[in-house]
Design a protein around this motif. Sequence first.
Motif, mmCIF file in Angstrom:
data_model
loop_
_atom_site.group_PDB
_atom_site.id
_atom_site.type_symbol
_atom_site.label_atom_id
_atom_site.label_comp_id
_atom_site.label_asym_id
_atom_site.label_seq_id
_atom_site.Cartn_x
_atom_site.Cartn_y
_atom_site.Cartn_z
ATOM 1 N N ARG A 112 -8.268 -2.111 -2.864
ATOM 2 C CA ARG A 112 -6.893 -2.590 -2.704
ATOM 3 C C ARG A 112 -6.209 -2.492 -4.066
ATOM 4 N NH1 ARG A 112 -5.984 -4.565 2.073
ATOM 5 N NH2 ARG A 112 -4.076 -5.610 1.468
ATOM 6 N N GLU A 113 -5.012 -1.942 -4.078
ATOM 7 C CA GLU A 113 -4.272 -1.779 -5.331
ATOM 8 C C GLU A 113 -2.782 -1.956 -5.078
ATOM 9 O OE1 GLU A 113 -5.479 -1.432 -8.344
ATOM 10 O OE2 GLU A 113 -7.580 -1.069 -7.818
ATOM 11 N N ASP A 114 -2.060 -2.380 -6.112
ATOM 12 C CA ASP A 114 -0.611 -2.465 -6.031
ATOM 13 C C ASP A 114 -0.007 -1.071 -5.997
ATOM 14 O OD1 ASP A 114 -0.304 -5.183 -5.907
ATOM 15 O OD2 ASP A 114 0.217 -5.444 -8.012
ATOM 16 N N VAL A 115 0.876 -0.868 -5.045
ATOM 17 C CA VAL A 115 1.588 0.400 -4.905
ATOM 18 C C VAL A 115 3.082 0.079 -4.923
ATOM 19 C CG1 VAL A 115 2.036 2.379 -3.395
ATOM 20 C CG2 VAL A 115 -0.276 1.418 -3.547
ATOM 21 N N TYR A 116 3.841 0.873 -5.670
ATOM 22 C CA TYR A 116 5.296 0.710 -5.726
ATOM 23 C C TYR A 116 5.939 1.633 -4.705
ATOM 24 C CZ TYR A 116 5.049 -2.113 -9.940
ATOM 25 O OH TYR A 116 4.802 -3.130 -10.828
ATOM 26 N N ARG A 117 6.818 1.055 -3.880
ATOM 27 C CA ARG A 117 7.559 1.840 -2.893
ATOM 28 C C ARG A 117 8.997 1.322 -2.834
ATOM 29 N NH1 ARG A 117 4.036 4.894 0.251
ATOM 30 N NH2 ARG A 117 1.913 4.102 0.442
ATOM 31 N N GLN A 118 9.909 2.196 -2.417
ATOM 32 C CA GLN A 118 11.297 1.770 -2.260
ATOM 33 C C GLN A 118 11.413 0.841 -1.050
ATOM 34 O OE1 GLN A 118 12.852 5.946 -2.967
ATOM 35 N NE2 GLN A 118 14.549 4.708 -3.732
ATOM 36 N N HIS A 151 0.112 9.469 5.206
ATOM 37 C CA HIS A 151 -1.093 10.057 5.816
ATOM 38 C C HIS A 151 -0.795 11.383 6.494
ATOM 39 C CE1 HIS A 151 -4.451 7.380 5.200
ATOM 40 N NE2 HIS A 151 -3.755 6.323 5.582
ATOM 41 N N ILE A 152 0.330 11.480 7.197
ATOM 42 C CA ILE A 152 0.617 12.743 7.893
ATOM 43 C C ILE A 152 1.157 13.806 6.937
ATOM 44 C CG2 ILE A 152 0.873 11.637 10.156
ATOM 45 C CD1 ILE A 152 3.953 12.011 9.819
ATOM 46 N N GLU A 153 1.388 13.393 5.680
ATOM 47 C CA GLU A 153 1.778 14.333 4.625
ATOM 48 C C GLU A 153 0.588 14.691 3.726
ATOM 49 O OE1 GLU A 153 4.871 15.828 3.852
ATOM 50 O OE2 GLU A 153 5.347 15.185 5.889
ATOM 51 N N GLY A 154 -0.604 14.175 4.045
ATOM 52 C CA GLY A 154 -1.797 14.459 3.249
ATOM 53 C C GLY A 154 -1.882 13.652 1.965
ATOM 54 N N VAL A 155 -1.192 12.510 1.922
ATOM 55 C CA VAL A 155 -1.137 11.665 0.729
ATOM 56 C C VAL A 155 -1.834 10.341 1.021
ATOM 57 C CG1 VAL A 155 0.425 10.445 -0.851
ATOM 58 C CG2 VAL A 155 1.030 12.725 -0.016
ATOM 59 N N LEU A 156 -2.597 9.836 0.049
ATOM 60 C CA LEU A 156 -3.264 8.539 0.177
ATOM 61 C C LEU A 156 -2.661 7.550 -0.814
ATOM 62 C CD1 LEU A 156 -6.924 9.871 0.403
ATOM 63 C CD2 LEU A 156 -5.472 9.109 2.300
ATOM 64 N N PHE A 157 -2.790 6.267 -0.526
ATOM 65 C CA PHE A 157 -2.170 5.274 -1.417
ATOM 66 C C PHE A 157 -2.770 5.328 -2.817
ATOM 67 C CE2 PHE A 157 -5.739 2.504 -0.389
ATOM 68 C CZ PHE A 157 -5.868 1.661 -1.487
ATOM 69 N N THR A 158 -4.007 5.782 -2.934
ATOM 70 C CA THR A 158 -4.637 5.887 -4.254
ATOM 71 C C THR A 158 -3.987 6.979 -5.105
ATOM 72 O OG1 THR A 158 -6.339 7.260 -3.219
ATOM 73 C CG2 THR A 158 -6.878 4.939 -3.567
#
Length: 195
Positions: A112-118, A151-158
């Motif tokens: 688990r990690e902090d992720v910045y999103r708009q 996920h559907i763009e092939g990107v992970l939160f990490t």
Amino acid sequence: MILPIVAYGDPVLRKVGVEIDKNYPELPKLIANMWETMENAHGVGLAAPQIGKSIRLFVIDATPFAEDEENTPEEKEVLSNFRKVFINPKIVKEEGDEWPFEEGCLSIPEVREDVYRQETVHITYQNENFESKKEILTGLAARVFQHEYDHIEGVLFTDKISSLKKRLIKRKLENISKGKIGADYRMRYFNAKRK
């Protein structure tokens, strides 16, 4: 039917999903299986790549967030009804300040990690009946949508954390890809040693 969730390290998690139409084979059954799989793993979202399918489909049930004490009454109202199927979604626009929130992922257990999103997203999608929808999501609803959309763009939160944090969790990620973890739900490991 509860399906195994694909673990970090599987190439399917890095593929950009393809759009589908209403003739996709056994789509209602697939959606039902995704709901059951997500609920069994106590998740709030599940994207098709996480069950090995490179298609633009995910399900979200953010109702568990509705009771969070930090939510405004308006946010509680939105989240308490936020259980939806998203087919061929698109983010039309993201806006607002980026804000941190600790994210996790069923494909990356124990991390688990902090992720910045708009804070706001304008989206289009089709529901399970292939009716076209337009919505503006904010707060946690927007965040869960953005996470599953990645996920559907092939990107992970990490991918969205600092290089220092990535170095700190590198061993954990390697262990996940090899099946050296103890998830309490069925998983499929790409790099696990065959016995």
